[in-house]
Structures are given as structure tokens and as C-alpha cells.
Write a protein that holds these residues in place. Structure first.
Motif, short mmCIF file in Angstrom:
data_model
loop_
_atom_site.label_atom_id
_atom_site.label_comp_id
_atom_site.label_asym_id
_atom_site.label_seq_id
_atom_site.Cartn_x
_atom_site.Cartn_y
_atom_site.Cartn_z
N GLY A 167 0.79 -1.23 0.00
CA GLY A 167 0.00 0.00 0.00
C GLY A 167 0.81 1.26 0.00
N ALA A 168 0.32 2.22 0.80
CA ALA A 168 0.90 3.57 0.82
C ALA A 168 2.34 3.57 1.28
CB ALA A 168 0.07 4.45 1.75
N GLY A 169 2.64 2.72 2.25
CA GLY A 169 4.03 2.57 2.66
C GLY A 169 4.50 3.52 3.75
N SER A 170 3.56 3.97 4.61
CA SER A 170 4.03 4.88 5.67
C SER A 170 4.96 4.15 6.64
CB SER A 170 2.86 5.52 6.40
OG SER A 170 2.15 4.58 7.16
N ASN A 171 4.69 2.88 6.89
CA ASN A 171 5.62 2.12 7.75
C ASN A 171 6.96 1.90 7.06
OD1 ASN A 171 4.44 1.13 10.44
ND2 ASN A 171 2.74 0.84 9.00
N ALA A 172 6.92 1.63 5.77
CA ALA A 172 8.17 1.47 5.03
C ALA A 172 9.00 2.75 5.12
CB ALA A 172 7.87 1.13 3.57
N ALA B 185 5.33 -4.93 5.75
CA ALA B 185 4.75 -3.68 6.26
C ALA B 185 3.50 -3.37 5.44
CB ALA B 185 5.77 -2.55 6.16
N GLY B 186 2.40 -4.07 5.78
CA GLY B 186 1.18 -3.91 5.00
C GLY B 186 1.25 -4.69 3.71
N HIS C 59 -1.68 3.58 13.41
CA HIS C 59 -0.52 3.96 12.60
C HIS C 59 0.55 4.61 13.46
CE1 HIS C 59 -2.02 3.54 8.30
NE2 HIS C 59 -0.77 3.13 8.26
N ILE D 149 3.71 -6.87 10.78
CA ILE D 149 3.01 -6.02 11.75
C ILE D 149 1.52 -6.09 11.44
CG2 ILE D 149 3.24 -3.86 10.41
CD1 ILE D 149 3.77 -2.54 13.26
N HIS D 150 0.74 -6.30 12.49
CA HIS D 150 -0.71 -6.41 12.31
C HIS D 150 -1.40 -5.33 13.14
CE1 HIS D 150 -4.39 -8.46 11.19
NE2 HIS D 150 -4.81 -8.28 12.43
N PRO D 151 -2.44 -4.67 12.57
CA PRO D 151 -3.02 -3.52 13.27
C PRO D 151 -4.11 -3.89 14.27
CG PRO D 151 -3.98 -3.72 11.09
CD PRO D 151 -2.97 -4.82 11.21
#
Ligand code: GRF
Length: 193
Positions: A10-15, A82-83, A171, A103-105
Motif C-alpha cells: 500500500g501507501a508505505g508509511s511504515n516502510a 509492512a502492510g 498507525h 506487523i498487524h493492526p
């Protein structure tokens, strides 16, 4: 250098947080960003950061070599999800024993499994009336959201929370904790066979 491949859909904010954290790290490097979606936001992040990317071919991932050869050629020693929404094939898990984390939310073992991702998770938590939710960082095994738990952090669910506001809280917890926990696990994994 221990080289990490980050897998994301996805968006990759964790990346992005992982990239920031390890940018100047003395012994851990984000070597590769892998995605199953050619238009994933995470690939734009990788390009802006000048990190090599790989877009997975479904057939090859699930019925070919699962990219084991390509990852070893690049010297990748650890995988961070990461997602990432595809199930990790057994061949890849075998090649990276205890060296793939996810990682799981939500607070596993609750709200995990196939189809439990993104807002589906947060909506279920709110619907159940839970007073708290959180994040779970765990090793990846051959079942969705199932391997041994490494770390959890919690947040309160208010009665006014929507999936969107809860997702923001989650997040924040992810961004604050994932890079540091990855660093710890990677360092520990250096001493294991
Ligand atoms: C995160 O909430 C993660 O837990 C999940 O997917 C989301 C990915 O967000 N499994 P991002 O792409 O890192 O912004």
C-alpha cells in the motif's frame, strides 16, 4: 551489513519510517522494497529514496521459486512485511527461518486471519465494542497473522472512534515501534543459526 527487504502493498508509511530509521544505521540496511502492486505508493517512496524495487509476479511468487534466488543474490538476510497483503509462500519461509516479521493492526490472536486487514480490522474492533486495540509484531509462519508474537502495544478505543480515527492511532503506534523492534529482532537473529 545485514540487508533487509521490505514487502508492502500500500501507501508505505511504515516502510518510510523504516527507511528513515535505518538510513544511517551502521550495520542494517534497507536493500530492497518489494511489492505485489505495480502502482503501490510504497514504490514511489522507494524511488524517491533511491532504493531498488521489485514487483512480484504472482505465478512466480506462488508457484515458482518465490524469489528466493533473487533475494539471496542481493544478499538479503531478513524480510520485513509492512502492510503486505499476499500470503508468504512456504518456500520463502523455509529460506528465511525466523527471519520474516509482520506487523498487524490489532491485538492478535484477535482480529487476524485472511481478509482481516486495514479498515476491516478496525471496523470489527469497534463493532465488538472493545475498550482497547493495538498492534502486534510477530514472526511469519505458514498461516495468516499466526506466528510467534514478538511485541504488542495498546491504545484505547473511544466510543466516538471510527475506523479512520482508530486507524490513525494504530498507525502512530506502528510508526513509533516497528523500526526499533525490527532492529532488536534483526540483531538477535544474527546470533542464531
Ligand atoms: C498498517 O496498518 C499495517 O499494520 C497493515 O497495513 C497497514 C499499512 O500501512 N497490515 P502503510 O502502507 O505502512 O501506511
Amino acid at each position: 551489513m545485514l540487508k533487509i527487504a521490505v514487502f508492502a502493498s500500500g501507501a508505505g508509511s511504515n516502510a518510510q519510517k523504516l527507511i528513515n530509521y535505518f538510513r544511517t544505521h551502521p550495520s542494517i540496511k534497507i536493500e530492497l522494497i518489494v511489492s505485489n502492486k505495480s502502482n503501490a505508493g510504497v514504490l514511489q517512496i522507494a524511488r524517491a529514496e533511491a532504493i531498488p524495487t521489485l514487483v512480484l509476479d504472482k505465478e512466480k511468487f506462488f508457484h515458482g521459486n518465490a524469489y528466493v534466488a533473487e533475494l539471496s543474490e542481493l544478499g538479503v538476510g531478513f524480510i520485513v512485511l509492512a502492510g503486505f497483503l499476499w500470503k508468504v509462500p512456504a518456500a520463502l519461509i523455509r529460506s528465511f527461518p525466523n527471519k520474516i516479521v509482520n506487523i498487524h493492526p490489532a491485538l492478535l490472536p484477535d482480529y487476524g486471519g485472511k481478509g482481516m486487514y486495514g479498515d476491516f480490522v478496525h471496523e470489527s474492533v469497534i463493532k465488538a465494542g472493545d475498550a482497547e486495540s493495538g498492534i502486534t509484531i510477530h514472526f511469519v509462519d505458514d498461516q495468516y497473522d499466526h506466528g510467534p508474537i514478538i511485541f504488542q502495544a495498546r491504545c484505547l478505543v473511544d466510543k466516538n472512534d471510527t475506523a479512520a480515527t482508530l486507524a490513525d492511532k494504530i498507525h502512530q503506534l506502528e510508526h513509533d515501534n516497528y523500526p526499533r523492534v525490527v532492529e532488536e529482532v534483526v540483531n538477535r537473529s544474527r546470533y542464531e543459526l
